[in-house]
Structure formats: structure tokens, C-alpha cells
Design a protein around this motif. Structure first.
Motif, short mmCIF file in Angstrom:
data_model
loop_
_atom_site.label_atom_id
_atom_site.label_comp_id
_atom_site.label_asym_id
_atom_site.label_seq_id
_atom_site.Cartn_x
_atom_site.Cartn_y
_atom_site.Cartn_z
N LEU A 73 27.26 7.26 -21.32
CA LEU A 73 26.27 6.55 -20.90
C LEU A 73 24.86 6.74 -21.64
N ASN A 74 24.38 5.67 -22.24
CA ASN A 74 23.12 5.61 -23.20
C ASN A 74 22.07 5.43 -22.44
N LYS A 75 20.95 5.39 -23.22
CA LYS A 75 19.68 5.11 -22.77
C LYS A 75 19.27 6.04 -21.62
N ILE A 76 19.25 7.05 -21.52
CA ILE A 76 19.04 8.25 -20.75
C ILE A 76 17.42 8.30 -20.71
N ASP A 77 16.92 8.07 -22.07
CA ASP A 77 15.16 8.06 -22.23
C ASP A 77 14.56 6.93 -21.24
N CYS A 78 15.42 5.73 -20.88
CA CYS A 78 14.71 4.91 -20.29
C CYS A 78 14.85 4.76 -18.78
N LEU A 79 15.47 5.88 -18.22
CA LEU A 79 15.89 6.08 -16.98
C LEU A 79 14.34 6.02 -16.45
N GLY A 80 14.31 4.98 -15.25
CA GLY A 80 13.08 4.83 -14.62
C GLY A 80 12.67 6.08 -13.97
N ARG B 123 37.90 11.69 -15.27
CA ARG B 123 37.05 12.44 -14.20
C ARG B 123 35.53 12.34 -14.54
N LYS B 124 34.73 13.06 -13.61
CA LYS B 124 33.42 12.90 -13.82
C LYS B 124 32.73 13.55 -15.04
N ASP B 125 33.49 14.63 -15.64
CA ASP B 125 32.86 14.83 -16.74
C ASP B 125 33.38 14.29 -18.06
N ASN B 126 34.00 13.07 -17.88
CA ASN B 126 34.28 11.74 -18.85
C ASN B 126 33.04 11.26 -19.13
N ILE B 127 32.09 11.42 -18.16
CA ILE B 127 30.83 10.48 -18.65
C ILE B 127 29.80 11.43 -19.03
N ILE B 128 29.46 10.85 -20.25
CA ILE B 128 28.51 11.84 -21.26
C ILE B 128 27.12 11.09 -20.98
N PRO B 129 26.11 11.69 -20.63
CA PRO B 129 24.88 10.95 -20.44
C PRO B 129 24.17 11.45 -21.84
N TYR B 130 23.50 10.50 -22.58
CA TYR B 130 22.75 10.70 -23.78
C TYR B 130 21.83 9.57 -24.19
#
Lengths: 204, 261
Positions: A126-133, A178-185
Motif C-alpha cells: 500500500l504505497n503513497k502513505i505520505d499522500c494520505l489526505g 490476511r490483513k497483515d499481508n497489507i503493508i503500508p509504506y
């Protein structure tokens, strides 16, 4: 014991597949802000010394052309997807956090799901956490500490839940997800990128 | 890419968020795109007649956007008192002075378009009094109904934010989860005169199941609109969803060459 570990990077155009790979493995793949630039599947053999572990002889990373560029392009790239996904041990599905539109991801997932090897290790990057509004007056990504602001941190769990529901709707029980297969970064600033790398190689 | 026939269809494409088209592409001091961003915008807007680039959040080029919306709306005649923004507003002083001079010479004639009164005068030459009255009555009746504009686009592109910026609407927006889940309809007075009825449609592209649910809603509202404002995101490349939806919209609009009420 495997002689070759194949890790396929897949996702919507502009999600940041090439940028992520460049940052993860110090590569030099072409990137562009406005126009899709990865037009063919690009294989990269990683130097053994760095990534070799007791189970794996060779790591092959595959950078796929993005989906969703246009309807024609999607059709044209399909053979690449079919070839590589069949061989993949790990599929890293790159998608971005700063959007709410995941239908195109679902459409492709549905199309490709039957090609997934049964023991495929499926990760959502899950890319672009820096752009989370954030709302007006709230802090955006903290450039000094190179990490998300408090307001952004608070949004991450909600975001992961949302993405999980949408992908689970299609994946069902075809592969483990699973949910922990989603990696925010964020590839741009490197936050949590190491965690993504760890996740990829824990199953190699 | 979006190949629809020019000027015949009541569709306008708005390219939102041009402030984010490239990283650090916004000049805060001028509130305008940087040189690099300008180049990117040019690369994207090759057919500018029915495409307007803007930024709702930065309130950048909102006036060109609303002008294009009223220009291509089916019932544009209802907004005949809309005054376009002064194109020389931001020009240097000497240019403004020259324009003012020229305007005073011809008494401001060149800026005025023929009004509906001229139209009725012209008609009176060919129609009987009763017929003319009937036309006038119909016209007055029709004018009571404001032109309807559907604001449409993928989820998260800034449909509601655009409406908020254009009309100070204060409608609720959200960053992470889907903000608009039903059509919101409201009439807005334009600053320059006239009224628009705005429909904010829930965005497409969230998930397969959601889109199936919304399609009925779109099909119900879009044929009745005087204009469809399709908003796309400047800092994005995935336009498959938009292409697919635009295909449908074009079909619906073609099937209903005049708004269905």
C-alpha cells in the motif's frame, strides 16, 4: 529448496511499482509522473550475495507494465501477466493509499486469480502513505522524521480495513490473504519500506 | 483518448488537481503551476475546447471552468445574463487602460451578444401574435427550470470539493472512505447571475459490487442533465475506468439529445 525465487510486482499504472523496486533494490528502472513508461515485463536478477538465504539460490524480480492505462493497453499486456503470474512464488500487488478507486484492481484480480499457484504468497503493498489526505489545518507527512503525521497514522487502520474488504471480496479463499499481508509504506520517502522487504523475503 | 464529437455533446471534462501534477509543481506565491507543471499540463490537455484544467483545492481556474460549463450546457440560453470574467483583469495597467479606451469608443457594443429581446423582435416578423405569445410563455416556463449539471467522475477525484469551491457549498468530503453515496441535488445562484441545479453523483471505480449498484442511479440522472461535467485527476494515469464510463455516458447522452425531464 528452490533454485529460483520469483517475485512479481503487479498493480495499477502510476501506483509506483518501478519506484518501489528502485528504492527496494537500488535499481534504475525508468519512472515518469504523467505517462506510463513500463511497457514490457522487466526481469531483474538480484545479486546473490545480498539476498541469498539457505532456501534460495537466486531471486528474480519482475516489474510488470501497469494495469488501467487504457482499455487497449490492458488487453495488450495480458499475455505478460499470464506468463509471469503462473511462475510466481510471491506476488506483490502494488496499490496506492491516496485513492478510493480499487475497481480496476478487482477486475484484474478476478481475471488472473485462476493463474495463481495454490501456495502463492500474496502481499498488498500500500504505497503513497505520505499522500494520505488530511483535513485543512492538520499536519501532512512529516518531512523531518520522514514518517506519517499523527492524523495520517490514525487513518491507516481504516484504510487497511477498506482495502482488505475490497480485495477479499474477489480473492475469497483462493490463496491465503490476511490483513497483515497489507503493508503500508511510501516509496518516495522510504517509510516502512524495509518492512515490505522483510515480508517479501520471509517466505522465500 | 476521449474521442467524442466536438461541441455536439453536452459533456465537459475537468482535469482537477493540477497543483499535484508533478511533485513540488505549485508556485504558492503566484498560486499557479510551476514551469515544469505547466509543461505537464500541456502534455495532457491536447484538445482543450471541452477540457478545462483547474484545481478545486487551490481555487485555480475556477472561472474558466464555470464558463465552459455554462457554454456547453444544453440550455445555455437560460443563463444569457452570465457575464464572463474580465479577461484583462490580471493584465498590466497600460493594457487595461487601452482596453477601456477602445471600449468607450464603440460604446461597449462589441462585448454585448444579441439578447433574447432581439430574438423575439425577429420572430414577430414571421409569427402571429398568438403564436408569439405562446413562444414567450413557453420560454418563461422553461426559464423557471434551471439548467441541470451532473458532476461525475471516479471516486476521490474531487467532485464534491469542486462543487464546494465553485459555490461555497460546504458539502461533506472524505479522504479515506467513500464520501458521497447517494446523489445530492441543490440549486446554486451564480455570482454572475442565473441559477444552476447541481447533482453530485457518487463516484465510480470503488469496487465491482458498488459500481453495479450505482449504474442505475447514473442512468436515471444523466439523460435529464443539461450538461455532464466529468472530472478526472491530473496526477493519475489510470483512466480505464473513466474511458469505460465515458463510453456509457456518451451513449446515454446521444440517446437523449435534449434533456429528458
Amino acid at each position: 529448496m528452490r533454485d529460483n525465487f520469483v517475485c512479481v510486482f503487479f498493480g495499477k499504472t502510476g501506483a509506483g511499482k518501478s519506484s518501489t523496486l528502485n528504492k527496494l533494490f537500488s535499481l534504475d528502472l525508468a519512472t515518469d509522473n504523467a505517462v506510463a513508461c513500463t511497457k514490457i515485463a522487466q526481469e531483474v536478477l538480484l545479486p546473490n550475495s545480498e539476498y541469498l538465504n539457505s532456501f534460495t539460490q537466486q531471486v528474480t524480480i519482475v516489474d510488470m507494465p501497469g494495469i488501467g492505462e487504457s482499455l487497449d493497453a490492458d488487453e495488450q499486456y495480458l499475455p505478460f501477466y499470464e506468463t509471469w503470474i503462473k511462475q510466481a512464488h510471491c506476488l506483490v500487488w502494488v496499490t496506492q493509499a491516496d485513492t478510493r478507486a480499487y475497481k480496476r484492481d478487482q477486475i484484474f484480480l478476478e481475471k488472473l486469480l485462476h493463474l495463481f499457484p495454490k501456495d502463492l504468497y500474496f502481499i498488498i503493498a500500500l504505497n503513497k502513505i505520505d499522500c494520505l489526505g488530511v483535513d485543512e489545518g492538520e499536519q501532512g507527512f512529516n518531512l523531518d522524521t520522514q514518517s506519517p503525521s499523527i492524523a495520517q497514522y490514525q487513518q491507516i487502520p481504516e484504510k487497511i480495513d477498506d482495502v482488505y474488504e475490497i480485495f477479499k471480496e474477489v480473492i475469497g479463499t483462493r490463496v491465503i490473504f490476511r490483513k497483515d499481508n497489507i503493508i503500508p509504506y511510501t516509496a518516495c520517502y522510504g517509510w516502512n519500506l524495509n518492512n515490505l522487504k522483510l515480508n517479501i523475503f520471509t517466505r522465500s | 483518448m476521449f474521442g467524442f464529437e466536438k461541441s455536439t455533446l453536452r459533456i465537459v471534462v475537468g482535469l482537477n488537481q493540477v497543483d499535484k501534477i508533478v511533485p513540488n509543481g505549485w508556485d504558492m506565491r503566484l498560486n499557479a503551476p510551476s514551469k515544469a507543471a505547466e509543461k505537464e499540463i500541456e502534455r495532457r490537455c491536447i484538445e482543450p475546447s471541452q477540457v478545462e484544467f483547474y484545481s478545486a483545492l487551490k481555487r485555480y481556474r475556477l472561472i474558466p471552468l464555470i464558463s465552459t460549463v455554462t457554454r456547453y450546457a444544453f440550455a445555455g440560453f437560460k443563463l444569457d445574463n452570465v457575464e464572463p470574467a474580465d479577461p484583462f483583469e490580471l493584465a498590466d495597467k497600460d493594457v487595461q487602460e487601452f482596453v477601456a479606451q477602445q471600449l468607450s469608443k464603440d460604446g461597449g457594443k462589441s462585448l454585448k451578444s444579441p439578447t433574447k429581446d432581439h430574438l423575439f423582435e425577429e420572430m414577430s416578423k414571421y409569427l402571429s401574435r398568438d403564436e408569439l405569445n405562446l413562444v414567450r410563455k413557453k420560454f418563461a416556463q422553461e426559464k423557471q427550470i434551471p439548467p441541470k449539471v451532473a458532476v461525475f467522475g471516479k471516486t476521490g477525484v474531487g467532485k464534491t470539493t469542486t462543487i464546494n469551491s465553485l459555490f461555497n457549498a460546504n458539502w461533506k468530503t472524505s479522504h479515506t472512505v467513500v464520501g458521497t453515496t447517494d446523489a445530492q441535488i441543490k440549486e446554486f445562484e451564480l455570482q454572475s447571475g442565473g441559477t444552476l441545479e447541481i447533482i453530485d453523483l457518487p463516484g465510480y471505480g470503488v469496487s465491482l459490487s458498488k459500481d453495479r449498484g450505482y449504474e442505475k442511479l447514473y442512468q436515471e440522472h444523466i439523460p435529464s442533465c443539461d450538461l455532464v461535467l466529468l472530472i478526472i485527476q491530473a496526477n493519475s494515469r489510470d483512466f480505464s475506468d473513466d474511458q469505460e464510463m465515458l463510453g456509457k455516458v456518451v451513449e446515454w447522452v446521444k440517446k437523449a439529445p435534449t434533456p429528458v425531464r
